[in-house]
Design an enzyme around this catalytic site. Structure first.
Site, PDB file in Angstrom:
ATOM      1  N   ASP A 163      25.518 -10.436  -7.798  1.00  0.00           N
ATOM      2  CA  ASP A 163      24.223 -10.823  -8.354  1.00  0.00           C
ATOM      3  C   ASP A 163      24.267 -10.661  -9.860  1.00  0.00           C
ATOM      4  O   ASP A 163      25.073  -9.900 -10.407  1.00  0.00           O
ATOM      5  CB  ASP A 163      23.126  -9.935  -7.757  1.00  0.00           C
ATOM      6  N   ILE A 166      19.179  -9.172 -15.825  1.00  0.00           N
ATOM      7  CA  ILE A 166      19.104  -8.715 -17.214  1.00  0.00           C
ATOM      8  C   ILE A 166      18.401  -7.356 -17.244  1.00  0.00           C
ATOM      9  O   ILE A 166      17.360  -7.180 -16.606  1.00  0.00           O
ATOM     10  CB  ILE A 166      18.322  -9.716 -18.089  1.00  0.00           C
ATOM     11  N   HIS A 167      18.971  -6.417 -17.968  1.00  0.00           N
ATOM     12  CA  HIS A 167      18.379  -5.093 -18.140  1.00  0.00           C
ATOM     13  C   HIS A 167      18.499  -4.691 -19.599  1.00  0.00           C
ATOM     14  O   HIS A 167      19.398  -5.149 -20.311  1.00  0.00           O
ATOM     15  CB  HIS A 167      19.094  -4.051 -17.271  1.00  0.00           C
ATOM     16  N   ARG A 168      17.617  -3.815 -20.041  1.00  0.00           N
ATOM     17  CA  ARG A 168      17.758  -3.296 -21.398  1.00  0.00           C
ATOM     18  C   ARG A 168      18.839  -2.215 -21.392  1.00  0.00           C
ATOM     19  O   ARG A 168      18.861  -1.332 -20.526  1.00  0.00           O
ATOM     20  CB  ARG A 168      16.435  -2.776 -21.942  1.00  0.00           C
ATOM     21  N   GLU A 231      22.108 -15.604  -8.349  1.00  0.00           N
ATOM     22  CA  GLU A 231      21.328 -16.540  -9.163  1.00  0.00           C
ATOM     23  C   GLU A 231      22.186 -17.458 -10.030  1.00  0.00           C
ATOM     24  O   GLU A 231      21.689 -18.464 -10.558  1.00  0.00           O
ATOM     25  CB  GLU A 231      20.338 -15.774 -10.043  1.00  0.00           C
ATOM     26  N   GLU A 287       8.662  -3.790 -25.119  1.00  0.00           N
ATOM     27  CA  GLU A 287       8.849  -4.552 -23.886  1.00  0.00           C
ATOM     28  C   GLU A 287       7.845  -5.701 -23.841  1.00  0.00           C
ATOM     29  O   GLU A 287       6.974  -5.826 -24.704  1.00  0.00           O
ATOM     30  CB  GLU A 287       8.694  -3.630 -22.670  1.00  0.00           C
TER      31      GLU A 287
END
Length: 504
Positions: A163, A166-168, A231, A287
């Site tokens: 998979d 997106i993460h910070r 995705e 954010e």
């Protein structure tokens, strides 16, 4: 349209579109100054005013990083996203939905990938993420330099299914990153927890600077893309060919072959780190709701083993609360809601917009068509389906088919003339929503039992079916305005008139 398969071909397309790309050689500091500049140029979204929609930018002279370049704002305009997708802005969600329904899985390339033209190993004594990666901060109080558009790719230790999300991620040291997982939402977080239960690290690749369709496709969530749905297959469908992958050099994982940068590493089990352990500001980064949230002390740790990149790589970044986030998450949200509504009530939900004011996650405007008397009330059922399709959604506005759901001025016109608060607000208290909304907290309202719980609401701004004749909008004579505006052809005003006529 130019064939797009990476960041560079996307930038080349924008260069050929008037007003869509700006480039500068003026030196800029990546620590807050770069974001400060783009705030005025084109950040938009939930960024504090003044801000606006404007061109994407390339900064060619980054202080402290000789030869580095940074691109920002590629997705900070719905019109620009549509150009990159090859469709009209109003068709984006349906274009994405069609891709979800006809996925093309990624493939492994046999060629030497562009992303591995230059290799830096963490075992080298001069290896340091802080000098290798020109990662910016958004504000002066950020916890540190962040990777905001890293495509995190990992594989479930039990199922073998991969998979991308997106993460910070904050650069903490020469070979360490923190990674923040929103509890109970993203798939790689579930993979990391399972690997931790098994007592082993989770290999991960982080691809930066990719085809923009990958960045948007990666933001889909359940139920549209359940755990195990890659995705990248949506991005493949959007381009009509599979995304090219390559094997990492130092970990058992794959990465996006055409990326500008790839970081290879492992999420270390049983270790939690604090994002601001170097700066002690108490903050993370801005954010999507528009606030600079507190730093988390529960981030997982990524131990980086290698950085690979193209020759003369382009770093890609975004401002956390900018229109880029709205594009990435909002269009996916629209497609998810359309999918569920189309199955339950085909043809009734004519369009949908998740506007900037909701950050792409908190608000949706549903354009609903009432064709027969029995359609009355079904518009509210569509709103309930929207909440079911996307749990982070907080407010749904319902409008008729004669209201432009992409124009909030038109939506508020409908609210002013077709809405009565005592009848048309439907409150749904005590529902789990999103933890980054600061109002979703017991300290804000005693009615909220736990942080992250909210009172969701439906605002029904539709006309009752039996009164539609009373609410018919004034109809104007249909004309072609070009005869009267020939002398101003090419001006921004003319382009707006032309676009309005084409979209009608």
């Amino acid at each position: 349209m130019n064939q797009i398969n990476d960041l560079r071909s996307a930038l080349e397309l924008l260069r050929n579109l008037p007003g869509q790309l700006a480039e500068t050689d003026v030196p800029v500091d990546p620590m807050a100054e770069l974001a400060g500049v783009y705030r005025y140029v084109g950040a938009g979204g939930t960024v504090m005013r003044p801000t606006k929609e404007g061109p994407a930018m390339i900064f060619n002279n980054i202080k402290g990083h000789p030869g580095a370049r940074i691109a920002i704002g590629l997705l900070a305009s719905r019109d620009r996203v549509a150009a990159l997708f090859g469709c009209k802005p109003q068709q984006l969600s349906r274009t994405l939905l069609e891709a979800v329904e006809h996925p093309i899985p990624p493939v492994l390339t046999a060629k030497v990938p562009p992303c591995q033209q230059v290799v830096h190993l963490a075992s080298d004594p001069d290896f340091d993420l802080r000098t290798l990666i020109p990662a910016p901060t958004n504000t002066p109080v950020d916890a540190g330099p962040y990777l905001t558009l890293g495509m995190c790719y990992a594989t479930h230790p039990d199922t073998g299914e991969s998979d991308v999300t997106i993460h910070r991620m904050c650069i903490l040291g020469r070979d360490e990153l923190s990674i923040f997982f929103t509890p109970g939402i993203r798939h790689i977080g579930a993979m990391a927890l399972r690997a931790e239960e098994l007592g082993r690290p989770l290999p991960i690749s982080i691809s930066i600077g990719v085809d923009p369709v990958i960045e948007i496709s990666s933001c889909f969530e359940p139920p549209t893309t359940p755990l195990g749905f890659d995705e990248l297959s949506i991005a493949g469908a959007l381009r009509g060919e599979p995304v090219q992958m390559c094997r990492c050099l130092t970990v058992e994982e794959k990465a996006i072959a055409n990326a500008e940068y790839v970081l290879e590493g492992e999420i270390i089990p049983g270790v939690r780190v604090t994002e601001d352990c170097n700066t002690h500001t108490g903050y993370a980064m801005p954010e999507f709701p528009g606030y600079t949230g507190p730093s988390s002390s529960e981030c997982c740790l990524i131990k980086v083993k290698a950085v690979t990149h193209r020759e003369n790589p382009i770093m890609q970044t975004c401002i956390g609360p900018s229109e880029e986030h709205v594009s990435m998450t909002g269009i996916c949200t629209e497609a998810s809601i359309l999918a569920m509504a189309e199955k339950a009530m085909p043809g009734k939900l004519t369009n949908i917009c998740c506007p900037s004011s909701g950050g792409g996650k908190y608000m949706a405007v549903l354009q609903f068509k009432k064709s027969v008397p029995s359609d009355e009330g079904r518009q509210r059922q569509a709103a309930l389906l929207a909440f079911a399709a996307f749990s982070e959604l907080k407010h749904v506005f319902l409008v008729d088919e004669d209201v432009d759901c992409f124009d909030m001025k038109d939506v508020f016109w409908a609210m002013s003339t077709r809405f009565q608060a005592d009848q048309d607000v439907i409150a749904i208290p005590g529902v789990r929503c999103h933890p980054l909304d600061p109002s979703n907290d017991p300290g804000f309202s005693p009615s909220i039992r736990d942080h992250g719980i909210a009172c969701k609401a439906i605002f029904d701004c539709t006309v009752p079916y039996d009164q539609k004749a009373r609410f018919k909008r004034a109809e104007f004579l249909e004309v072609d305005p070009s005869r009267w505006l020939e002398k101003t052809a090419g001006s921004p005003q003319w382009q707006e008139v032309k676009a309005c006529a084409q979209n009608d």
